[in-house]
Design an enzyme around this catalytic site. Structure first.
Site, PDB file in Angstrom:
ATOM      1  N   HIS A 182       0.840  -1.207   0.000  1.00  0.00           N
ATOM      2  CA  HIS A 182       0.000   0.000   0.000  1.00  0.00           C
ATOM      3  C   HIS A 182       0.871   1.251   0.000  1.00  0.00           C
ATOM      4  O   HIS A 182       0.672   2.172  -0.804  1.00  0.00           O
ATOM      5  CB  HIS A 182      -0.907  -0.032   1.236  1.00  0.00           C
ATOM      6  N   GLU A 183       1.847   1.298   0.907  1.00  0.00           N
ATOM      7  CA  GLU A 183       2.681   2.492   1.018  1.00  0.00           C
ATOM      8  C   GLU A 183       3.553   2.678  -0.218  1.00  0.00           C
ATOM      9  O   GLU A 183       3.774   3.803  -0.680  1.00  0.00           O
ATOM     10  CB  GLU A 183       3.551   2.424   2.279  1.00  0.00           C
TER      11      GLU A 183
ATOM     12  N   HIS B  51       1.603   4.509  -2.798  1.00  0.00           N
ATOM     13  CA  HIS B  51       1.644   5.974  -2.700  1.00  0.00           C
ATOM     14  C   HIS B  51       2.914   6.513  -3.351  1.00  0.00           C
ATOM     15  O   HIS B  51       2.894   7.543  -4.043  1.00  0.00           O
ATOM     16  CB  HIS B  51       1.617   6.401  -1.228  1.00  0.00           C
TER      17      HIS B  51
ATOM     18  N   HIS C 166       2.553   6.435  -7.060  1.00  0.00           N
ATOM     19  CA  HIS C 166       1.622   7.501  -7.462  1.00  0.00           C
ATOM     20  C   HIS C 166       2.374   8.817  -7.634  1.00  0.00           C
ATOM     21  O   HIS C 166       2.211   9.534  -8.631  1.00  0.00           O
ATOM     22  CB  HIS C 166       0.526   7.630  -6.395  1.00  0.00           C
TER      23      HIS C 166
END
Length: 702
Positions: free
Chosen positions: A460-461, A464, A467
């Protein structure tokens, strides 16, 4: 080894060589420069000839230039081991925040922006969005108020809120509490956790120091057999930052006052207006609907867990407590689903798992990651010292490139900071990843291992970080994760699904005993201590299908309780930011409300059930999200889950590694950042407006 040109990119990385003196001096310098740019615009542009180019052009260019440096100056307070540097970083952030408030309330610039907007020039869409948002931001920062006492009071509130935020976060960053325990008291806690705890001396001889950091806290709550010890740890953790209690109260009262000065009925109405939800009514309806769907499931899950508790502890009082949950949830997964988290962790050594994750991102998005080490670090550093391009020796640095299909160009830098006591955020063109549950450091006989929930968190991190890296925007204001708060989590939440896909779990796995003779020996010794064959050969490198299947069967076990916990945070957030009147927020018993709502929503008992009253803990004082930008926005974790599940089910579920779909996701979602309306982004990618069907189906609530 990667070719030299990939190890030595054309763009130098930032350096982390600041001193306490230089951090404050640099903050003052960039403030002076930016103020000069603003004064230059005001001095050279008249209202009659104000345009986007001569007003927003220089202002946005200055913002683009200062964004990274300003971020790094404030970043030291979260990662530096030097107390004086952390303090200076906090001071620098305070100075910069005061300047941003001053800038946001400059009426002379506001008038020029208003004139530029009124001209209605033909602009490309991102510039139009910047102009409209800039104008609206001035109004939301008090310039719609008449110049006088109200505007002065609003500015005073903004400055104080900035100070409160910095002090609150500093207290969390600096928190170093814990409890001395004997090893007997911590019976059941895994050996690799206990061995990493500080050993006591003198009056604490024979004891270990258990901190409230996640690598200590979570395993203790999951594995400690003594319920009184779990209770003690949980209550202490809820009270670890009580100096933040008055800061939180002051913040919510001031936010309410500021919103009412601007004509809004509440801070929630003010904050949600420019998010995807638009109104508090939409948020409350969503949270209320989800709560009504989940409540019965939560009750059923508690009943099942309570039966397990009774079977193992016949003398129990028939209550299911907050400090019971992680413990019996784990036991249930082990008993009913043959799920051994410690065994699963053996297949996910930190470094090989990261390599596997980066390979997935390479295949999906057309990227290439090259770790920069040794001489290559030194060659990139302007000082010639490789350590100068990281803030700590443990930090890993990768250069990130487009692959041949994407043009082979340089994308940026990715930093991984993966061990306890350091936290990080991200800003382009660099991106930093720090998983929320930091991992124990490696030893000569055992690498750092990730439990499955930590694998999910890390993926998940990293999402980011990707992104931020692949985003392509004109203005830093909209880059990467700079989206509205109720969308920002969706791209990373969507990627979590890869950690529940059999083929990808298999690809990510490598049993640590297969990595080196020393690790094999360490594993065999651990087998012997567990009463198993100490001479057993290493297991197969990849995680067995049976273990994967058992793991995937647990994805939604006790999911109602997990989501009710998230609902508690979201509903508490709305409760303190949407009072009936200003007098109501001034009179609100904040901690009691936090604890009461948790009991009502999660249906789990806390110390209040044992006569401790509703003020037994002050969880809001540890809730950095509500001071750090998620105020009246925590619902976004749940609402963005709706969007992320819709994207995965619609585009990726049948073929998660579809390269064409991955590239389209990169172009249509990640590259856009916040440069266009996020609902437009979603609708373009899905080919329709988003729906809740997949979200409720995934939770078994359709």
């Amino acid at each position: 080894m990667a070719p030299a040109h990939l190890r030595r990119p054309p763009q130098a990385p930032p350096t982390f060589t600041a001193t306490p003196q230089s951090v404050v001096a640099d903050a003052e310098r960039i403030i002076k420069t930016s103020r000069g740019v603003q004064d230059q615009v005001v001095g050279s542009v008249q209202a009659t000839n104000a345009t986007f180019a001569n007003v927003l052009g220089p202002l946005s260019q200055d913002e683009n230039v200062m964004a990274l440096e300003a971020h790094i100056l404030g970043f030291y307070q979260a990662v530096s081991v030097d107390q004086k540097l952390r303090d200076a970083s906090s001071k620098a952030e305070e100075l910069m925040d005061e300047f941003f408030i001053e800038s946001a309330m400059r009426e002379d610039i506001f008038k020029l922006v208003a004139e530029a907007l009124n001209k209605n020039e033909p602009l490309e869409p991102e510039s139009r969005r910047l102009l409209e948002k800039e104008h609206k931001d001035f109004i939301r920062n008090g310039l719609g108020l008449p110049d006088g006492p109200e505007r002065a009071r609003f500015k005073e509130i903004k400055k104080r809120l900035s100070q409160l935020s910095i002090e609150f976060q500093k207290n969390l960053n600096e928190e170093n509490g814990g409890i001395w325990f004997t090893l007997e008291q911590l019976d059941g806690v895994p050996e690799d956790v206990l061995s990493g705890l500080k050993k006591g001396e003198g009056e604490n001889e024979g004891k270990v120091w258990l901190t409230f950091k996640y690598p200590d806290l979570f395993p203790t709550m999951k594995y400690a057999k003594n319920s009184e010890i779990r209770k003690q740890v949980m209550v202490a953790n809820e009270n670890k930052c009580n100096q933040n209690v008055p800061l939180f109260r002051e913040a919510i009262v001031l936010r309410d006052e500021a919103a009412r000065l601007l004509g809004y009925p509440s801070h929630a109405a003010f904050r949600i207006e420019d998010k995807m939800a638009k109104t508090p009514e939409t948020v409350n309806k969503f949270l209320g609907d989800l709560r009504s769907r989940l409540t019965a499931g939560g009750k059923s899950e508690i009943n099942t867990l309570m039966e397990l508790k009774k079977s193992l502890d016949p003398k129990s009082d028939g209550q299911y407590y907050l400090w019971d949950h992680r413990f019996y949830d784990r036991l249930m997964l082990e008993r009913d689903f043959s799920l051994d988290q410690q065994l699963i962790a053996e297949y996910f050594p930190l470094q090989t798992t990261i390599q596997g994750m980066l390979k997935i991102f390479e295949e999906l998005f057309g990227l290439e990651f090259v770790e920069i080490v040794g001489e290559d670090r030194a060659a990139l550093a302007p000082t010639g010292k490789g350590d100068d391009i990281v803030w700590h020796e443990d930090v890993q640095v990768f250069s990130v490139w487009n692959d041949e299909g994407e043009g082979s160009g340089f994308v940026g830098y990715l930093y991984l900071d993966l061990f306890p006591a350091k936290a990080s955020t991200a800003t382009p063109p660099t991106s930093t990843c720090n998983p929320a549950s930091s991992t124990p450091a490696p030893t000569p006989k055992k690498p750092s291992l990730l439990k499955h929930d930590e694998v999910v968190t890390l993926f998940h991190e990293l999402g980011h970080g990707i992104h931020d890296l692949v985003s392509k925007t004109i203005y830093s204001r909209f880059h990467g994760t700079n989206t509205v708060r109720d969308f920002v989590e969706a791209p990373s939440q969507m990627l979590e699904n890869w950690c529940w896909t059999p083929s990808q779990l298999r690809a990510l796995s490598t049993h640590y005993a297969t990595l080196s003779p020393d690790y094999l020996k360490g594993w065999q010794e651990a087998q012997g201590r567990a009463g198993k064959d100490a001479s057993a050969p290493a297991p197969a490198a990849q995680i067995p299908d049976e273990v994967i299947n058992n793991l995937i069967r647990t994805k939604h076990v006790n999911d109602a309780l997990f989501n009710l916990r998230q609902l508690h945070f979201g509903i508490f957030d709305m409760s303190v930011h949407e009072p009936a009147s200003h007098a109501a927020i001034e009179a609100l018993p904040v901690s009691a409300t936090y604890n009461r709502l948790r009991k009502e929503i999660t249906q789990m008992d806390g110390p209040e059930a044992l006569g401790a009253g509703d003020e037994w803990g002050h969880g809001e004082a540890t809730f950095g999200h509500l001071i750090g930008g998620y105020d009246a926005g925590y619902y976004g974790y749940l609402s963005s889950q709706v969007y992320s599940t819709d994207m995965f089910y619609t585009i990726f579920k049948d073929d998660p590694m579809n390269k064409a779909a991955g590239r389209r996701y990169r172009y249509q979602v990640l590259e856009k950042g916040g440069s266009q309306d996020e609902m437009t982004t979603l609708t373009q990618f899905l080919g329709r407006e988003p729906e809740t069907t997949a979200f409720y189906k995934e939770l078994g609530l359709a």
